[in-house]
Design a protein around this motif. Structure first.
Motif, PDB file in Angstrom:
ATOM      1  N   ASP A  63      52.247  26.714   6.466  1.00 38.29           N
ATOM      2  CA  ASP A  63      53.015  27.637   7.065  1.00 38.29           C
ATOM      3  C   ASP A  63      54.113  27.305   7.996  1.00 38.29           C
ATOM      4  N   GLU A  64      55.066  26.440   7.474  1.00 35.66           N
ATOM      5  CA  GLU A  64      55.865  26.110   8.432  1.00 35.66           C
ATOM      6  C   GLU A  64      56.813  26.993   8.946  1.00 35.66           C
ATOM      7  N   HIS A  65      56.972  28.150   8.171  1.00 34.48           N
ATOM      8  CA  HIS A  65      57.750  29.168   8.904  1.00 34.48           C
ATOM      9  C   HIS A  65      57.305  29.610  10.351  1.00 34.48           C
ATOM     10  N   GLY A  66      55.964  29.425  10.597  1.00 30.89           N
ATOM     11  CA  GLY A  66      55.280  29.711  11.670  1.00 30.89           C
ATOM     12  C   GLY A  66      55.734  28.794  12.799  1.00 30.89           C
ATOM     13  N   LEU A  67      56.418  27.730  12.430  1.00 31.47           N
ATOM     14  CA  LEU A  67      57.051  26.858  13.537  1.00 31.47           C
ATOM     15  C   LEU A  67      58.271  27.422  14.106  1.00 31.47           C
ATOM     16  N   LEU A  68      58.807  28.086  13.481  1.00 34.71           N
ATOM     17  CA  LEU A  68      60.129  28.760  14.165  1.00 34.71           C
ATOM     18  C   LEU A  68      59.794  30.062  14.990  1.00 34.71           C
ATOM     19  N   ASP A  69      58.676  30.722  14.579  1.00 33.73           N
ATOM     20  CA  ASP A  69      57.926  31.851  15.390  1.00 33.73           C
ATOM     21  C   ASP A  69      57.517  31.126  16.751  1.00 33.73           C
ATOM     22  N   GLU A  70      56.957  30.089  16.404  1.00 38.54           N
ATOM     23  CA  GLU A  70      56.257  29.291  17.725  1.00 38.54           C
ATOM     24  C   GLU A  70      57.187  29.033  18.652  1.00 38.54           C
ATOM     25  N   LYS A  71      58.724  28.454  18.125  1.00 44.66           N
ATOM     26  CA  LYS A  71      59.823  28.082  19.029  1.00 44.66           C
ATOM     27  C   LYS A  71      60.040  29.128  19.642  1.00 44.66           C
ATOM     28  N   LYS A  72      60.354  30.384  18.910  1.00 45.44           N
ATOM     29  CA  LYS A  72      60.861  31.685  19.546  1.00 45.44           C
ATOM     30  C   LYS A  72      60.108  31.911  20.722  1.00 45.44           C
ATOM     31  N   VAL A  73      58.640  32.012  20.765  1.00 46.98           N
ATOM     32  CA  VAL A  73      57.772  32.286  21.560  1.00 46.98           C
ATOM     33  C   VAL A  73      57.910  31.323  22.942  1.00 46.98           C
ATOM     34  N   TYR A  74      58.024  30.002  22.774  1.00 43.60           N
ATOM     35  CA  TYR A  74      58.614  29.167  23.713  1.00 43.60           C
ATOM     36  C   TYR A  74      59.730  29.572  24.445  1.00 43.60           C
ATOM     37  N   GLU A  75      60.620  29.758  23.677  1.00 40.37           N
ATOM     38  CA  GLU A  75      61.999  30.360  24.408  1.00 40.37           C
ATOM     39  C   GLU A  75      61.998  31.519  25.223  1.00 40.37           C
ATOM     40  N   ARG A  76      61.141  32.335  24.720  1.00 40.50           N
ATOM     41  CA  ARG A  76      60.703  33.762  25.494  1.00 40.50           C
ATOM     42  C   ARG A  76      59.913  33.510  26.675  1.00 40.50           C
ATOM     43  N   LEU A  77      58.905  32.353  26.658  1.00 41.40           N
ATOM     44  CA  LEU A  77      58.152  32.129  27.938  1.00 41.40           C
ATOM     45  C   LEU A  77      59.058  31.642  28.886  1.00 41.40           C
ATOM     46  N   GLU A  78      59.939  30.833  28.572  1.00 42.73           N
ATOM     47  CA  GLU A  78      60.718  29.987  29.603  1.00 42.73           C
ATOM     48  C   GLU A  78      59.825  29.002  30.128  1.00 42.73           C
ATOM     49  N   SER A  79      59.635  29.111  31.602  1.00 46.20           N
ATOM     50  CA  SER A  79      58.981  28.283  32.383  1.00 46.20           C
ATOM     51  C   SER A  79      57.499  29.076  32.645  1.00 46.20           C
ATOM     52  N   HIS A  80      56.340  28.547  32.285  1.00 47.20           N
ATOM     53  CA  HIS A  80      55.042  29.304  32.567  1.00 47.20           C
ATOM     54  C   HIS A  80      53.906  28.083  32.678  1.00 47.20           C
ATOM     55  N   PRO A  81      53.281  28.319  33.971  1.00 47.16           N
ATOM     56  CA  PRO A  81      52.415  27.195  34.278  1.00 47.16           C
ATOM     57  C   PRO A  81      51.438  27.095  33.198  1.00 47.16           C
ATOM     58  N   GLY A  82      50.978  27.988  32.458  1.00 38.79           N
ATOM     59  CA  GLY A  82      49.939  28.149  31.475  1.00 38.79           C
ATOM     60  C   GLY A  82      50.315  27.697  30.196  1.00 38.79           C
ATOM     61  N   TYR A  83      51.629  27.221  30.070  1.00 39.76           N
ATOM     62  CA  TYR A  83      51.971  27.220  28.514  1.00 39.76           C
ATOM     63  C   TYR A  83      52.858  25.955  28.815  1.00 39.76           C
ATOM     64  N   SER A  84      53.025  25.272  27.698  1.00 34.48           N
ATOM     65  CA  SER A  84      53.889  23.974  27.426  1.00 34.48           C
ATOM     66  C   SER A  84      55.309  24.471  27.350  1.00 34.48           C
ATOM     67  N   VAL A  85      56.002  23.511  27.239  1.00 27.79           N
ATOM     68  CA  VAL A  85      57.387  23.756  27.073  1.00 27.79           C
ATOM     69  C   VAL A  85      58.116  22.981  25.767  1.00 27.79           C
ATOM     70  N   CYS A  86      58.823  23.590  25.017  1.00 27.66           N
ATOM     71  CA  CYS A  86      59.307  23.259  23.707  1.00 27.66           C
ATOM     72  C   CYS A  86      60.588  22.336  24.011  1.00 27.66           C
ATOM     73  N   TYR A  87      60.449  20.880  23.893  1.00 30.21           N
ATOM     74  CA  TYR A  87      61.787  20.222  24.244  1.00 30.21           C
ATOM     75  C   TYR A  87      62.646  20.119  22.791  1.00 30.21           C
ATOM     76  N   TYR A  88      62.200  20.209  21.664  1.00 28.12           N
ATOM     77  CA  TYR A  88      62.845  19.878  20.530  1.00 28.12           C
ATOM     78  C   TYR A  88      62.044  20.336  19.398  1.00 28.12           C
ATOM     79  N   THR A  89      62.934  20.997  18.449  1.00 26.31           N
ATOM     80  CA  THR A  89      62.451  21.299  17.149  1.00 26.31           C
ATOM     81  C   THR A  89      62.983  20.624  15.962  1.00 26.31           C
ATOM     82  N   GLU A  90      62.255  20.354  14.847  1.00 26.34           N
ATOM     83  CA  GLU A  90      63.051  19.926  13.605  1.00 26.34           C
ATOM     84  C   GLU A  90      61.996  20.343  12.469  1.00 26.34           C
ATOM     85  N   SER A  91      62.381  20.177  11.286  1.00 26.83           N
ATOM     86  CA  SER A  91      61.925  20.771  10.277  1.00 26.83           C
ATOM     87  C   SER A  91      60.435  20.030  10.195  1.00 26.83           C
ATOM     88  N   ARG A  92      59.361  20.846  10.512  1.00 32.23           N
ATOM     89  CA  ARG A  92      57.700  20.516  10.172  1.00 32.23           C
ATOM     90  C   ARG A  92      57.422  20.117  11.670  1.00 32.23           C
TER      91      ARG A  92
END
Length: 122
Positions: A63-92
């Motif tokens: 379900d590589e489409h879930g990758l885009l959904d996950e990227k959107k979640v990281y963008e919405r969270l911005e900076s939160h101490p309990g979650y990671s930060v997404c630095y980069y996304t590419e196919s898969r």
């Protein structure tokens, strides 16, 4: 950052990922040297390179489409101490900030009690 991106691209080319059933985590069949697998999840295993210990690479096995959904979640969270930060996304794959500790999946799998406030936060 460019070097970890190149390493992640190479890992993505070399890695083989499988899941025996839809109810099992996706895990690598092989882990190319010198990468180390930190864990497997419902959609992707997570790897660390010893030269870049503050980053992890999460490679989607299904379900590589879930990758885009996950990227959107990281963008919405911005900076939160309990979650990671997404630095980069590419196919898969995603490159994320490494956070030390045990995952909720591991807690459930190993019978480790999860505090109620953690469940509420999630």
């Amino acid at each position: 950052m460019e070097h970890i991106i190149q390493l992640a691209r190479q890992l993505n080319k070399e890695i083989m990922i499988e899941s025996r059933s839809p109810f099992d985590p996706v895990c690598p069949v092989n882990t190319p040297h010198p990468w180390q697998m930190l864990g497997c999840g419902n959609y992707a295993p997570v790897f660390i390179h010893p030269d870049y210990p503050s980053y992890v690479v999460k490679i989607y096995g299904r379900d590589e489409h879930g990758l885009l959904d996950e990227k959107k979640v990281y963008e919405r969270l911005e900076s939160h101490p309990g979650y990671s930060v997404c630095y980069y996304t590419e196919s898969r794959f995603l490159i994320l900030k490494r956070i030390e500790g045990i995952t909720l999946y591991d807690c459930v799998h190993k019978g480790i009690q999860i505090p109620e406030d953690v469940i509420y936060d999630v």
